[in-house]
Scaffold this active site. Sequence first.
Site, PDB file in Angstrom:
ATOM      1  N   ASN A   1     -14.337 -21.202 -32.949  1.00  0.00           N
ATOM      2  CA  ASN A   1     -14.293 -19.968 -32.147  1.00  0.00           C
ATOM      3  C   ASN A   1     -15.614 -19.214 -32.230  1.00  0.00           C
ATOM      4  O   ASN A   1     -16.412 -19.235 -31.306  1.00  0.00           O
ATOM      5  CB  ASN A   1     -13.126 -19.076 -32.592  1.00  0.00           C
ATOM      6  CG  ASN A   1     -12.931 -17.868 -31.674  1.00  0.00           C
ATOM      7  OD1 ASN A   1     -13.710 -17.629 -30.746  1.00  0.00           O
ATOM      8  ND2 ASN A   1     -11.905 -17.103 -31.905  1.00  0.00           N
ATOM      9  N   THR A   2     -15.871 -18.582 -33.391  1.00  0.00           N
ATOM     10  CA  THR A   2     -17.039 -17.705 -33.513  1.00  0.00           C
ATOM     11  C   THR A   2     -18.341 -18.387 -33.076  1.00  0.00           C
ATOM     12  O   THR A   2     -19.141 -17.792 -32.351  1.00  0.00           O
ATOM     13  CB  THR A   2     -17.183 -17.218 -34.972  1.00  0.00           C
ATOM     14  OG1 THR A   2     -15.942 -16.632 -35.366  1.00  0.00           O
ATOM     15  CG2 THR A   2     -18.289 -16.197 -35.117  1.00  0.00           C
TER      16      THR A   2
ATOM     17  N   ALA B   1     -11.834 -23.440 -39.911  1.00  0.00           N
ATOM     18  CA  ALA B   1     -12.685 -22.243 -39.933  1.00  0.00           C
ATOM     19  C   ALA B   1     -14.009 -22.520 -40.608  1.00  0.00           C
ATOM     20  O   ALA B   1     -14.129 -23.431 -41.418  1.00  0.00           O
ATOM     21  CB  ALA B   1     -11.972 -21.110 -40.661  1.00  0.00           C
ATOM     22  N   GLY B   2     -15.004 -21.731 -40.239  1.00  0.00           N
ATOM     23  CA  GLY B   2     -16.281 -21.770 -40.928  1.00  0.00           C
ATOM     24  C   GLY B   2     -17.322 -22.676 -40.290  1.00  0.00           C
ATOM     25  O   GLY B   2     -18.484 -22.662 -40.680  1.00  0.00           O
TER      26      GLY B   2
ATOM     27  N   LYS C   1       0.242 -21.609 -34.108  1.00  0.00           N
ATOM     28  CA  LYS C   1      -0.768 -21.708 -35.165  1.00  0.00           C
ATOM     29  C   LYS C   1      -0.435 -20.624 -36.174  1.00  0.00           C
ATOM     30  O   LYS C   1      -0.509 -19.428 -35.884  1.00  0.00           O
ATOM     31  CB  LYS C   1      -2.174 -21.504 -34.597  1.00  0.00           C
ATOM     32  CG  LYS C   1      -3.239 -21.577 -35.651  1.00  0.00           C
ATOM     33  CD  LYS C   1      -4.630 -21.701 -35.053  1.00  0.00           C
ATOM     34  CE  LYS C   1      -5.634 -21.821 -36.168  1.00  0.00           C
ATOM     35  NZ  LYS C   1      -6.401 -20.592 -36.375  1.00  0.00           N
TER      36      LYS C   1
ATOM     37  N   GLY D   1     -15.007 -17.225 -39.448  1.00  0.00           N
ATOM     38  CA  GLY D   1     -16.082 -16.435 -38.858  1.00  0.00           C
ATOM     39  C   GLY D   1     -17.387 -16.438 -39.627  1.00  0.00           C
ATOM     40  O   GLY D   1     -18.319 -15.748 -39.276  1.00  0.00           O
TER      41      GLY D   1
END
Lengths: 262, 377
Positions: free
Chosen positions: A206-207, A184-185, A97, A158
């Site tokens: 993830n977050t 993301a986001g 990645k 994040g």
Amino acid sequence: MKELVIADKKFSSRLFVGTGKFSSSEMMAKAVAASGSELVTVALKRVELDNPQDDMLEHLHLPGVNLLPNTSGVRNAKEAVFAAQMAREALGTNWIKLEVHPDPRYLLPDPIETLKAAEELVKEGFIVMPYINADPVLCKKLEDVGTACVMPLGAPIGSNRGLKTRDLLRIIIEQSNVPVVVDAGIGAPSHAAEAMEMGADAVLINTAIAVAKDPVNMAVAFKMAVEAGRMAFEAQLAPQNLSASATSPLNPFLEGIKDLQL
Amino acid sequence: MTYYDLILKYDWETTRRAIYAATEADVERALSKDRPSMEDFAALVSPAADKYLNEMAVKSYQITRRRFGNTIQLYIPLYLANICQNHCIYCGFNCTNKIHRAILTPDEIHAECQAIKKDPFEHILLVTGEAPRSSSVQYMADSMDIIKNYFQQISLEVQPLDTDEYRMLMDHGLHSVYVYQETYNRERYPVYHLRGKKMDYRYRLETPDRLCEAGIYKVGVGNLIGLEDWRTEAFFTALHVRYLENRYWRTKYSIAFPRLRPYYGEGGFNPEHPTTERNLLQLICAYRLLSEDVELSISTRESAACRDTVMPFGVTVMSAGSKTTPGGYAHPTDELEQWAINDSRTPTEVYNAVKAKGFEPVWKDWSAFMQEANIPA
């Protein structure tokens, strides 16, 4: 639901997860297992590549889970390429990645260095999954140099803000010949479902899982949302109208109108 | 332009008065914002904000978790030398203090690294006094060549250097540099710095500018709490970070908030502007509300109880098991300390304390091979 294929690998889960920010490696492993994910990304800066007993890596020896090392922390193409080579040597995977973010505040990816690194890594036989801004032109260029997919962001990493790049993601999905993974986001299962309904091939979270009060149940919630969103996409959503429409079709009457030859 | 040009536009006393004049309404407005202005920051460090400490802590906790997750990164300092030509009246290493002076030899550096590596540290902070002939830039480079065999990330807390010297040290594996202004109060700075190169307020203040120009990965700033009014110091520290963030977008920033500890030796020093631990928590939260991504680091100057209490509310980095004496890991002694350690727990004890708070203590958050200078040609 259709299977997802990236490079030569088939995935029955369209949820990819990250491994940072958890309160412990045990919790991370439980959440990963609960998510049903078959591809988990791990930051090269966090793991000891030369230590077979590395705590994070040990906890990721889960059935059906493939490791996707990421280059988070590098600032340019040269550093990214070297990090990928180190990962391949130590972890025995040519999947990478690609993350190049010279801006440590918003961690926004550098399109120029990412494209340069992607081209080099593809030549060296890597399966490249590049994290990028939601830039349709860049996505086409990455596809041209041979990346296995594109990973545009929904919002800064994040931030949990959802699909702020919605309109650009639509263009990317429409134009792409490689899988599109919204990276993301994404902060809530509803955001993930929305991305999947739009036709994204997968999402990476993830977050939103790691920092939830109950990461394991949140992982399950995302799993369900991704499945629901994908199923909805394949079932093809009913069109949206501005005005209300009767649920009983008027077709028989319309057929009659045709006969009148107006 | 550097930060020096910017800070000249501010008057210390006017700034101090503005902070003390902040009202509850100002604090509430600051708390409601996603991106507080410097004016909002002044309200957040004002006496009026004390009443809102709970709200500040909750918001700071939430921002920190979103950005850094449930993790706390651990590091350890390594004192290479305590020879110093400066006379800073608050420091145990000052040149008038009659203590045994030492500078580690290569063998001693190996011994220190091996002693430290009994715990899984990967982030190390190298410290020296200011003595360009003994602990020269070349000495630092040679030491790093040894130390990089043991650790993934090397940081430095030494005297300010020139841009080219920082570039040279980066070629030897340097990642981050911490340089604290001690006090941003230009008029009062000479009161504390009586002799040596450190007397040059401007050269020290412009060090982060030079570091960023050299391309360093992370720059740490801060002031020594206790010298002057802590709220006004905080304002200028915050302004420094904001200035740097807007100018050098590739660099990561860190803030430390060392509170003066008494040192032993002739004269000694007792801070004139004491702060409570409640003040310290307010300060940490204010920094976090100002910047979501700045690293906030707390050292063993603070007690175990204090560190454990403030840990969840914005802190992202902690030292553990620190010795402030050159050679102190391989050969523990009470002598030669720069300042008195207040949290004397072992690394394992700190690790367990972080765990007990529900966070993952992170020994490693960097790989040396990710630095361009460390890529073999």
